[in-house]
Design a protein around this motif. Structure first.
Motif, short mmCIF file in Angstrom:
data_model
loop_
_atom_site.label_atom_id
_atom_site.label_comp_id
_atom_site.label_asym_id
_atom_site.label_seq_id
_atom_site.Cartn_x
_atom_site.Cartn_y
_atom_site.Cartn_z
N GLN A 11 0.78 -1.27 -0.07
CA GLN A 11 0.10 0.16 0.07
C GLN A 11 0.82 1.22 -0.08
OE1 GLN A 11 -3.19 -0.49 0.01
NE2 GLN A 11 -2.92 -2.98 0.44
N SER A 12 0.24 2.33 -0.55
CA SER A 12 1.19 3.73 -0.45
C SER A 12 -0.05 4.56 -0.25
CB SER A 12 2.17 3.88 -1.80
OG SER A 12 2.26 5.32 -1.86
N ARG A 13 0.14 5.42 0.68
CA ARG A 13 -0.76 6.59 0.95
C ARG A 13 -0.33 7.88 0.44
NH1 ARG A 13 -4.99 5.13 3.32
NH2 ARG A 13 -4.91 3.10 4.13
N GLU A 33 5.53 7.80 -0.17
CA GLU A 33 5.62 6.17 0.18
C GLU A 33 5.96 5.34 -0.86
OE1 GLU A 33 3.10 3.25 3.04
OE2 GLU A 33 2.06 5.32 2.86
N THR A 34 5.51 6.05 -2.12
CA THR A 34 5.80 5.21 -3.22
C THR A 34 7.25 5.32 -3.66
OG1 THR A 34 3.52 5.79 -4.23
CG2 THR A 34 5.18 5.26 -5.90
N PHE A 35 7.82 6.62 -3.46
CA PHE A 35 9.20 6.89 -3.54
C PHE A 35 10.07 5.72 -2.89
CE2 PHE A 35 13.14 8.81 -2.33
CZ PHE A 35 13.71 9.46 -3.50
N LEU A 80 -2.32 7.06 -16.32
CA LEU A 80 -1.54 8.39 -16.32
C LEU A 80 -1.65 9.10 -14.85
CD1 LEU A 80 -2.86 10.03 -19.35
CD2 LEU A 80 -0.78 9.56 -19.03
N GLY A 81 -0.55 9.17 -14.11
CA GLY A 81 -0.55 9.78 -13.08
C GLY A 81 -0.81 8.94 -11.81
N ALA A 82 -0.46 7.41 -11.91
CA ALA A 82 -0.61 6.38 -11.05
C ALA A 82 0.53 6.54 -10.11
CB ALA A 82 -0.65 5.20 -11.87
N GLY A 83 1.76 6.71 -10.41
CA GLY A 83 3.01 6.78 -9.63
C GLY A 83 4.03 6.08 -10.08
N LYS A 84 4.24 5.73 -11.49
CA LYS A 84 5.33 5.01 -12.04
C LYS A 84 6.56 5.89 -11.86
CE LYS A 84 2.85 4.48 -15.81
NZ LYS A 84 1.57 5.53 -15.54
N THR A 85 6.57 7.11 -12.32
CA THR A 85 7.72 7.99 -12.15
C THR A 85 8.11 8.34 -10.86
OG1 THR A 85 7.28 8.85 -14.44
CG2 THR A 85 8.86 10.09 -13.00
N ALA A 86 7.00 8.48 -9.99
CA ALA A 86 7.47 8.53 -8.76
C ALA A 86 8.34 7.42 -8.01
CB ALA A 86 6.18 8.57 -7.73
N PHE A 87 7.93 6.20 -8.40
CA PHE A 87 8.49 4.85 -8.18
C PHE A 87 9.92 4.74 -8.51
CE2 PHE A 87 9.64 0.35 -8.39
CZ PHE A 87 9.10 0.02 -7.15
N ILE A 118 10.72 0.29 -17.14
CA ILE A 118 10.03 0.74 -18.22
C ILE A 118 8.53 0.81 -18.05
CG2 ILE A 118 9.18 0.03 -20.73
CD1 ILE A 118 11.32 -2.21 -20.48
N GLU A 119 7.96 2.22 -18.14
CA GLU A 119 6.59 2.62 -17.89
C GLU A 119 5.91 2.32 -19.43
OE1 GLU A 119 6.03 6.66 -16.40
OE2 GLU A 119 8.09 6.57 -15.32
N TRP A 120 4.83 2.07 -19.16
CA TRP A 120 4.03 1.74 -20.32
C TRP A 120 4.53 0.60 -21.19
CZ3 TRP A 120 -0.82 3.54 -20.21
CH2 TRP A 120 -1.16 4.69 -19.40
N PRO A 121 5.08 -0.56 -20.58
CA PRO A 121 5.74 -1.54 -21.37
C PRO A 121 5.07 -2.18 -22.47
CG PRO A 121 5.19 -2.18 -19.38
CD PRO A 121 4.89 -0.79 -19.22
N1 LIG Z 1 0.60 7.36 -3.17
C1 LIG Z 1 0.97 8.12 -4.13
N2 LIG Z 1 1.81 7.50 -4.85
C2 LIG Z 1 2.45 8.27 -6.07
N3 LIG Z 1 1.94 9.21 -6.53
C3 LIG Z 1 0.85 9.88 -5.58
C4 LIG Z 1 0.36 9.28 -4.53
N4 LIG Z 1 -0.80 9.86 -4.21
C5 LIG Z 1 -0.72 11.11 -4.92
N5 LIG Z 1 0.23 11.00 -6.17
C6 LIG Z 1 0.39 11.94 -7.09
O1 LIG Z 1 0.08 11.26 -8.41
C7 LIG Z 1 1.19 11.71 -9.25
C8 LIG Z 1 2.06 10.57 -9.82
O2 LIG Z 1 2.82 11.12 -10.85
P1 LIG Z 1 3.63 10.32 -11.84
O3 LIG Z 1 4.47 11.16 -12.65
O4 LIG Z 1 4.67 9.40 -10.84
O5 LIG Z 1 2.68 9.13 -12.37
P2 LIG Z 1 2.98 8.31 -13.77
O6 LIG Z 1 2.41 6.91 -13.25
O7 LIG Z 1 4.46 8.25 -14.11
O8 LIG Z 1 2.10 8.91 -14.86
P3 LIG Z 1 2.62 8.78 -16.51
O9 LIG Z 1 1.87 7.69 -16.88
O10 LIG Z 1 1.71 10.26 -17.02
O11 LIG Z 1 3.91 8.79 -16.68
C9 LIG Z 1 1.72 12.72 -8.49
O12 LIG Z 1 1.21 14.18 -8.79
C10 LIG Z 1 1.89 12.43 -7.04
O13 LIG Z 1 2.07 13.55 -6.21
#
Ligand SMILES: Nc1ncnc2c1ncn2[C@@H]1O[C@H](COP(=O)(O)OP(=O)(O)OP(=O)(O)O)[C@@H](O)[C@H]1O
Ligand SMILES: [Mg+2]
Length: 159
Positions: A6-8, A12-14, A36-43, A111-114
């Motif tokens: 889980q990530s809140r 936490e995802t980082f 889009l925006g799920a958090g792949k790049t954050a990870f 790889i994002e969107w693999p």
């Molecule tokens: N639990 C969470 N984990 C990761 N990101 C989160 C979380 N909650 C909110 N966010 C927000 O969601 C966004 C995630 O962005 P990110 O660029 O990592 O997404 P992505 O999956 O790489 O999207 P894309 O497909 O556009 O590349 C950020 O704006 C981040 O602040």
């Protein structure tokens, strides 16, 4: 193997990315799924930090492939490749962009969107699906296509 975390928060995802980095080795391929925006790049940014890469890990959405040298090679890995294939339309385009050539023994590949590149990839991959978006908490679901990932992850927990 299947493992759900889980990530809140983005932090936490980082941190989960940092934790995965502790068990990654040269030749590893990690596919990152999620909307889009799920958090792949954050990870991926967490993985970069865990590998002690000091340059900012920025989204490769427009550039397709980013390459970073590890300051200190770790477990046979000398570099991190971070790809985002969102803007490509076919396996051929992924191949032309270098998605297959880049898979080297001394490289950790994220790889994002693999999806379009799957025919080009090794059979032994770690696949991470991030569920949830916006301000929702995320579920990080890891599945390995082969290999000893779960064993490695558990050993990593003991570090
Ligand atoms: N639990 C969470 N984990 C990761 N990101 C989160 C979380 N909650 C909110 N966010 C927000 O969601 C966004 C995630 O962005 P990110 O660029 O990592 O997404 P992505 O999956 O790489 O999207 P894309 O497909 O556009 O590349 C950020 O704006 C981040 O602040
Ligand atoms: Mg991204």
């Amino acid at each position: 193997m299947e493992l759900t975390l889980q990530s809140r928060s983005p932090e936490e995802t980082f941190q989960w990315g940092q934790k995965l980095a502790a068990i990654l080795a040269g030749g590893d391929v990690v596919c990152l799924y999620g909307s889009l925006g799920a958090g792949k790049t954050a990870f991926a940014q967490g993985v970069g930090a865990g590998l002690a890469i000091r340059e900012p890990i920025t989204s490769p959405t427009f550039t397709i492939i980013h390459e970073y040298l590890l300051p200190t090679p770790k477990r046979d890995a000398a570099r991190l490749i971070h790809m985002d294939l969102y803007r490509l339309n076919s396996t051929e385009e992924a191949e032309q962009a270098g998605a297959a050539d880049i898979l080297q023994e001394d490289t950790i590949t994220l790889i994002e969107w693999p999806q379009i590149a799957l025919p080009l990839l090794t059979d032994d991959r770690l696949e991470l699906a991030i569920e949830g978006n916006g301000e929702q908490p995320r579920r990080l679901i890891f599945k390995a296509t082969a290999g000893d990932w779960l064993c490695r992850w558990r050993q990593g927990e003991g570090q």
